[in-house]
Design an enzyme around this catalytic site. Structure first.
Site, short mmCIF file in Angstrom:
data_model
loop_
_atom_site.label_atom_id
_atom_site.label_comp_id
_atom_site.label_asym_id
_atom_site.label_seq_id
_atom_site.Cartn_x
_atom_site.Cartn_y
_atom_site.Cartn_z
CB SER A 217 17.82 38.84 -6.10
OG SER A 217 16.45 38.60 -5.90
CG HIS A 263 15.83 43.16 -5.22
ND1 HIS A 263 16.07 43.46 -6.54
CD2 HIS A 263 15.61 41.83 -5.17
CE1 HIS A 263 15.99 42.36 -7.27
NE2 HIS A 263 15.70 41.35 -6.46
#
Length: 313
Positions: A217, A263
């Site tokens: 991610s 992230h």
């Protein structure tokens, strides 16, 4: 000109015209000539051209003189096949298989924190390859601060459970094919790896030293940011991208067990890489893009050194 010699004269003593033969096949008569070199060619040697036919040698020479097609950002046509995207997905799936195999009946499939336990738990492989600053506090020390820098790369290929893997691979499949076609294989691979590295460096900088994190991610968020930058550079509508990005950010800040620094770090690094790839001057595009990528990597390296010194000093 290659021609088949005929009789030296006819009954009246005048010359008899000779019949042209293919320059590559002297046993074949032909009245067709290459529109480029004017040599006679038989049907087996004819290659369709914009006007008439050309011989194989002229066709090959023409291909060498034509510059290969490039995208708006310097990528080659090979990116349309999506080979890098498929390879990255295959590597992530392989890493998941090895992770499950290393667990030997543990909770690698599910049972961890996040999304009601669906993200899965850790395995010996994730313990070896996830981003980890320093653990345990006493000897022997593990983690990036102890010299295990490989974790900053391996972590972007490891996942906590099948749901974690499937969510990231779906996003990589959706984003990766279009980005690879737009950037070409090498530029897309550089974007993916640098964005993933940037997210892992952020996790190393801002996470609890004893907390481990892993997942593609970090790179995926970098792809989201790069899509936005590239579309704006092309003057295209980005209204469809913003809601998806906002939803992912909401999940990032509300779902337990998700690395917020990872992230956000991937998002920022992906945006920086997207700017380097999108706004490189046309005349020296490759040089500018390579130099910009190098500057980003040096900056990430410097941040890792600073964090390591703080943990070990």
């Amino acid at each position: 000109m290659t021609e088949r010699p005929g009789p030296t004269g006819d009954a009246t003593g005048g010359p008899v015209p000779t019949t042209p033969v293919c320059y590559r096949h002297p046993d074949r008569e032909t009245y067709v000539r290459c529109t480029r070199c004017d040599r006679p060619i038989c049907p087996a040697c004819m290659r369709d051209a914009s006007v008439g036919h050309q011989c194989p040698e002229c066709v090959n020479e023409g291909r060498r003189s034509v510059r290969p097609a490039r995208t708006a950002f310097g990528g080659g046509a090979a990116g349309r096949r999506g080979l890098v995207t498929r390879t990255l997905i295959a590597l992530n799936v392989l890493a998941m298989v090895l992770s499950i195999a290393s667990d030997r009946g543990g909770d690698s499939m599910a049972g961890g924190a996040g999304l009601g336990g669906l993200l899965g738990g850790g395995t010996p492989l994730t313990h070896w390859g996830a981003v980890l600053a320093q653990w345990p506090p006493q000897f022997p020390v593990e983690g990036v601060a102890a010299g295990e820098w490989y974790r900053l790369v391996t972590a972007m290929f490891l996942h906590y459970g099948l749901v974690h893997l499937l969510l990231n691979m779906w996003a990589l499949w959706v984003l990766g094919r279009d980005l690879e076609a737009l950037l070409g294989p090498l530029r897309f691979l550089a974007l993916y790896l640098v964005a993933g590295l940037g997210g892992n460096v952020a996790a190393y900088l801002f996470s609890n030293p004893n907390a481990a994190s892993a997942g593609a991610s970090t790179a995926i968020f970098g792809l989201f940011a790069a899509v936005f930058v590239l579309m704006r550079r092309l003057g295209r509508d980005t209204s469809a991208i913003v809601p998806i990005l906002v939803i992912n950010l909401i999940f990032t800040f509300t779902v337990p067990g998700i690395s917020i620094p990872g992230h956000i770090g991937g998002l920022v690094t992906g945006a920086a890489m997207g700017w380097v790839l999108a706004y490189a001057p046309r005349m020296k595009r490759s040089v500018f893009q390579a130099a910009g990528t190098g500057i980003i990597l040096v900056a990430l390296l410097g941040l890792v050194l600073v964090r390591t010194a703080a943990l070990t000093g």
